[in-house]
Write an enzyme that holds these catalytic residues in place. Structure first.
Site, PDB file in Angstrom:
ATOM      1  N   VAL C  16     -31.576 -20.770  17.475  1.00  0.00           N
ATOM      2  CA  VAL C  16     -30.532 -21.277  16.587  1.00  0.00           C
ATOM      3  C   VAL C  16     -29.442 -21.954  17.420  1.00  0.00           C
ATOM      4  O   VAL C  16     -28.911 -22.993  17.040  1.00  0.00           O
ATOM      5  CB  VAL C  16     -29.965 -20.161  15.686  1.00  0.00           C
ATOM      6  CG1 VAL C  16     -28.764 -20.665  14.895  1.00  0.00           C
ATOM      7  CG2 VAL C  16     -31.046 -19.648  14.738  1.00  0.00           C
ATOM      8  N   ARG C 110     -22.236 -10.181   7.180  1.00  0.00           N
ATOM      9  CA  ARG C 110     -22.508 -10.876   5.916  1.00  0.00           C
ATOM     10  C   ARG C 110     -22.092 -10.087   4.677  1.00  0.00           C
ATOM     11  O   ARG C 110     -21.554 -10.650   3.726  1.00  0.00           O
ATOM     12  CB  ARG C 110     -24.007 -11.188   5.799  1.00  0.00           C
ATOM     13  CG  ARG C 110     -24.445 -12.363   6.626  1.00  0.00           C
ATOM     14  CD  ARG C 110     -25.915 -12.644   6.373  1.00  0.00           C
ATOM     15  NE  ARG C 110     -26.466 -13.499   7.422  1.00  0.00           N
ATOM     16  CZ  ARG C 110     -27.722 -13.444   7.841  1.00  0.00           C
ATOM     17  NH1 ARG C 110     -28.562 -12.561   7.315  1.00  0.00           N
ATOM     18  NH2 ARG C 110     -28.139 -14.257   8.779  1.00  0.00           N
ATOM     19  N   CYS C 149     -31.859 -16.787   6.295  1.00  0.00           N
ATOM     20  CA  CYS C 149     -32.549 -18.070   6.118  1.00  0.00           C
ATOM     21  C   CYS C 149     -33.422 -18.125   4.860  1.00  0.00           C
ATOM     22  O   CYS C 149     -33.569 -19.193   4.252  1.00  0.00           O
ATOM     23  CB  CYS C 149     -33.372 -18.403   7.360  1.00  0.00           C
ATOM     24  SG  CYS C 149     -34.431 -17.065   7.922  1.00  0.00           S
ATOM     25  N   SER C 178     -40.421 -19.989  13.434  1.00  0.00           N
ATOM     26  CA  SER C 178     -39.140 -20.258  14.093  1.00  0.00           C
ATOM     27  C   SER C 178     -38.052 -19.320  13.588  1.00  0.00           C
ATOM     28  O   SER C 178     -37.034 -19.140  14.250  1.00  0.00           O
ATOM     29  CB  SER C 178     -38.715 -21.712  13.908  1.00  0.00           C
ATOM     30  OG  SER C 178     -38.522 -22.015  12.548  1.00  0.00           O
ATOM     31  N   HIS C 242     -39.040 -22.290   5.224  1.00  0.00           N
ATOM     32  CA  HIS C 242     -39.359 -21.072   4.473  1.00  0.00           C
ATOM     33  C   HIS C 242     -39.615 -21.481   3.023  1.00  0.00           C
ATOM     34  O   HIS C 242     -38.736 -22.038   2.359  1.00  0.00           O
ATOM     35  CB  HIS C 242     -38.192 -20.095   4.520  1.00  0.00           C
ATOM     36  CG  HIS C 242     -38.007 -19.407   5.843  1.00  0.00           C
ATOM     37  ND1 HIS C 242     -38.881 -19.538   6.899  1.00  0.00           N
ATOM     38  CD2 HIS C 242     -37.040 -18.543   6.276  1.00  0.00           C
ATOM     39  CE1 HIS C 242     -38.465 -18.795   7.919  1.00  0.00           C
ATOM     40  NE2 HIS C 242     -37.352 -18.193   7.574  1.00  0.00           N
TER      41      HIS C 242
END
Lengths: 349, 349, 349, 349
Positions: C16, C110, C149, C178, C242
């Site tokens: 990232v 988060r 993600c 990834s 995704h």
């Protein structure tokens, strides 16, 4: 054989270690009695100590065995080793000194002058090195090795052509991810990709080992075959099987028919003695223009045969061909098991 | 340039046809005005006639164009062709006879004596064949071709070494699935697999075309370079990019430094004239031991540069290297567009 | 904007981190001035400290920057963070306390009550949490996060349907390698395989985060949306992107046309203000029956748009659809950059 | 059984036809005597008529058999059929009318009211339809079918839970390329990709077939199970094995232990009678958090067992699980062979 020979496995939790266990599950001569691995795994049950990569899970008889630390002198006389090369030097020597017969897949001792680098169909006579090995090193045990997984494929395909005079061999490889062990190659590096390089001096091994394997035992040592090999190694996104594209220069300029005949008719001691892991035919010559293929042909004769195809003229050297064998069976664990079977049939265990 | 040159595309619905359309979307000199394909597609809108394989969908300006039947004499003078080789012979000839300049990616005319087989950085002078081509064939148009997609990679990598005397070239390829078009290679044949064969006489093309490309224009014809190429072609599970492993024999035995210098410094007319599709540097020499890699390096300079790495000695010939270029850009559609740009800069359109 | 805002990157060497560097290479507002990573990398040049996974290599301006140890209070005020979750708690807090604005892709904060979990098109108002965050924690800086993600893909696809009353959401994911970083998923685990599990409580994140993102800011806190999410997460052998298969129960039972209209017409502040990283259309509704597809649609609008397709009735809940977005762009680095752009446009930097 | 039952294969050259031949190579009860395929193949030797996709090549006993045109009334009474659905309607009816027992993998007759759609462990009693089928249709032969390859996986996993009252079933599939036959899925469409759609009304089959299979034979007809299935089908880049992610609503709200017990203890007639192709345990419950996995678990009990794992609560319905079985063995050719074995054990051949 009334009672099975007990064996231990050094490096039992790695991918080659797993293949040893798989191959020995119902072996008629050998029986796994001891699993040794690094300190980190010692004490755990095998099923918990390994990340099993093969189909299903570890065989029932082995899954609950406790993994032990590798201690020379303890456990079965016969041990299969797939230690990392960095550790193999010290540990395998200690085991041999303590009386174990170490049948090793590690690279450390392969090029040592007094250690047989064995393919039973090709150079069984190299076991003649063992007497000197014991004498000079003062070992009550011994070390025997098998070749690098790509070298096996190459040598299986060209050994039958040795009578024609092997001079120059260009070889480009297509090697599967299982050859790098586990976790090995990160998926981000290989999915949809080709990597034109394999670490650990893969090309050097592929250029050096065949000259020893195909060499002659003269007295106490091997005379290397005066053949030149040039290797280019690549990792490709396949699971099992190392393919090689080969171009050959042969002194006696055989015809296509002579080459095919030599490959098809190739047999060795393992076939003659019907050793348990021996393929009936070490080499399968394929005539379809697009074979062998890695995924479709890798399991010929339970992964112990080598497939050869695309035999055609080379405008520069002499003949070109493609060859394929299973890198963790014929090229690693199966190679070592066959070595042990040969030794047993020679009365060396 | 105040007004763009109109172009047509023969074989617009195939994978190379799609790349033509993608490349010409915002081209400063050319503008797609006509899409021609097989009878089966004629009459449909392009978006319905093609199974778009690239990212997203067809560009807005082209998606609703009607696909037409290919009719010589109709439409733009300049046409890019990616017809199947079986059809290209007749159709391209008819177009050239009718006054079109056919810039073709098809293999049919590549080895014809009076047709340039062009890589603008390597042999721009071969355009000198066109005068004789027109005269002898009585064409008001012309045909110019670009090489096979694997041959481009090879020639880009070795052309800078021609001053050292190219003698023998062993090349083993790792070719992506996009090279076979669409639907092309069935997934059951290539997922987790390597196929040591590519149909359509791929190896023969790779052995023949470089000798012409690297040959010299003498009077009205090309004198082939007296170099021998031996090719082994493989399909591997990668999307775009053809990698080659090369071993070279060079007459003047250059040092490593001389080779690197020749590759790094290589430039041609496209760079000098700053043609729109030209890479700034045709060859990127990579120094990391494991590069180039197909997926990671295929798009260098929008797919128009060739990556070269792993320059090392060969125990048999002289030097080994790995090279990679994008097979549908530098090796097909991009090659043809660059050919057309060269012709425009030469006043030949 | 006359002068660019300097930024630092925490965790610059990870996958990232590499995307941050790629995205910021020519960013009109931000400029990378500092690269921080673990002790192990500190002191090395960036090109040597990272295993670059994206195409080509690190941008010239960054490749030779020295990687530094992360020291709160040192370097630019604005930092992008992609620290491993285990480290992020302590380090990000220290940076915020020392006056940095931490725009984080890490999962640690988060779900913290006073930390915005932001998707600029969906809940820009949640930035209203920052005043309380600073007051209560006594920070001169701040922490803002972006979602997991896979959660981004889901929320982008269902946020426009919130007016219809989101009740129950079944989601099954197809997540690219990834997403696991580098080295991440071993190739032996994923080539030709599907793994029905993603470690790190992926399913729990996917079930919890959307309720917060879609919740309402009431006073100083977020009222979670009373919606139930059931997630099943899978790793599949794709590189980037995704995909999610979604089935939805909506209170107000909209028609197909109402749903399509809501998706197609969806816009937010980033579009209104034309933020540099904003897609023109956050959602692209695809009508072909077999789209979106991971490899072919992942890069829509430079990886910042979400593709939605296969809108059809569900016999059990109400509507089904497929959605796709780029996990390291829209789902990670691009998400954070867009968050920072939103904050800048709000005068919060 | 002193003499083997002769069988013919309709559609012998397709991928399922190849599996029939592989499975019947050493079958204790059945022996392949006739290979029938399309006109195009008729007259060729089998080895030349088929593009063999499995490992190695066709078995020796079959490779040189001549492929015949399919002619009702000619050849063995028992025929296995894997005709394309478009042809199966007419041909299979003609064969049944001519006295053949057609054990079919084609979809054409699966939902016909008088045709058993059979999984021997689940609904062997549905063979009771045959009496009426013969009577009403006036056939001296019969047609019996097996389910769609994804439906088999789903039904195997939920059939043991039927006593708990199956109400709603959400299922998302991850289907392998071999399910599409050969040439089937182009590699450009699936390498590194996910396609959220499978043509041929795959989702409709998956929503309809389980209700019939799990229904009850009442008099001369099947009463469908009043259960709702919602399916989302995806093609993924795996070779063999269809995985499904399932969420279930069960009327009687069993505990986790009750579910595991029902799955682990599930047995049927094939196990009781030890039919040759029956797995010892139809369902293997895996406890590792990341199993089953397609590549690693697809060959459980020679591809005839179904793996179930990840049993966990669903916040919306009730329980979630992952299941996997081999699509061309348990889901196609193996299913048909087991059907024939069941019929033989019932005295119906």
């Amino acid at each position: 054989m009334t009672r099975k020979i007990e064996v231990g496995i050094l490096g039992a939790t790695g991918t080659v270690g797993q293949r040893f266990i798989q191959l020995l599950e119902d072996h008629p001569w050998f029986e796994v009695k001891q699993l040794a691995a690094s300190d980190r795994s010692a004490g755990k049950r095998y099923r918990d100590a390994t990340s099993w990569q093969l189909e299903g899970g570890p065989p029932a008889g082995v899954a609950d065995l406790a993994v032990e630390e590798a201690v020379p002198g303890r456990g079965p006389r016969l041990v299969f080793s797939s230690m990392a090369s960095s550790q193999a030097g010290e540990i395998e020597r200690a085991f041999a000194a303590a009386g174990h017969v170490v049948v090793s897949n590690s690279s450390h001792y392969r090029m040592a002058e007094d250690v047989p680098l064995l393919i039973p169909e090709v150079n069984p006579g190299h076991l003649g090195l063992l007497a000197g090995q014991r004498r000079e090193r003062g070992w009550s045990g011994a070390i025997v090795t098998n070749p690098n997984c790509a070298a096996v494929t190459l040598v299986m395909a060209i050994a039958p052509l040795k009578p024609f005079g092997l001079m120059n061999v260009m070889v480009t490889t297509f090697q599967s991810i299982s050859g790098a062990g586990y976790p090995g190659v990160p998926s981000l590096d290989i999915l949809g990709n080709v990597i034109p390089y394999i670490s650990g001096e893969e090309e050097q091994k592929l250029e050096a080992e065949p000259r020893k394997i195909l060499g002659e035992l003269v007295g106490d040592r091997i005379e290397l075959l005066p053949m030149e090999v040039s290797a280019s190694c690549h990792r490709v996104p396949t699971i099992d099987g190392h393919m090689v594209a080969v171009s050959l220069e042969l002194e006696r300029r055989p015809s296509r028919e002579e080459i095919v005949e030599a490959l098809v008719g190739f047999r060795g001691l393992p076939q003659e003695r019907e050793l348990p892991s021996a393929p009936r035919r070490p080499i399968h010559v394929m005539t379809a223009p697009d074979r062998p293929q890695t995924r479709k042909d890798v399991n010929l004769e339970r992964g112990m045969a080598t497939a050869v195809g695309r035999i055609r003229e080379c405008p520069i050297l002499h003949w070109k061909l493609a060859a394929l064998s299973h890198n963790t069976l014929r090229g690693a664990a199966g190679a070592a098991v066959l070595n042990a079977e040969l030794m047993q049939s020679e009365g060396l265990l």
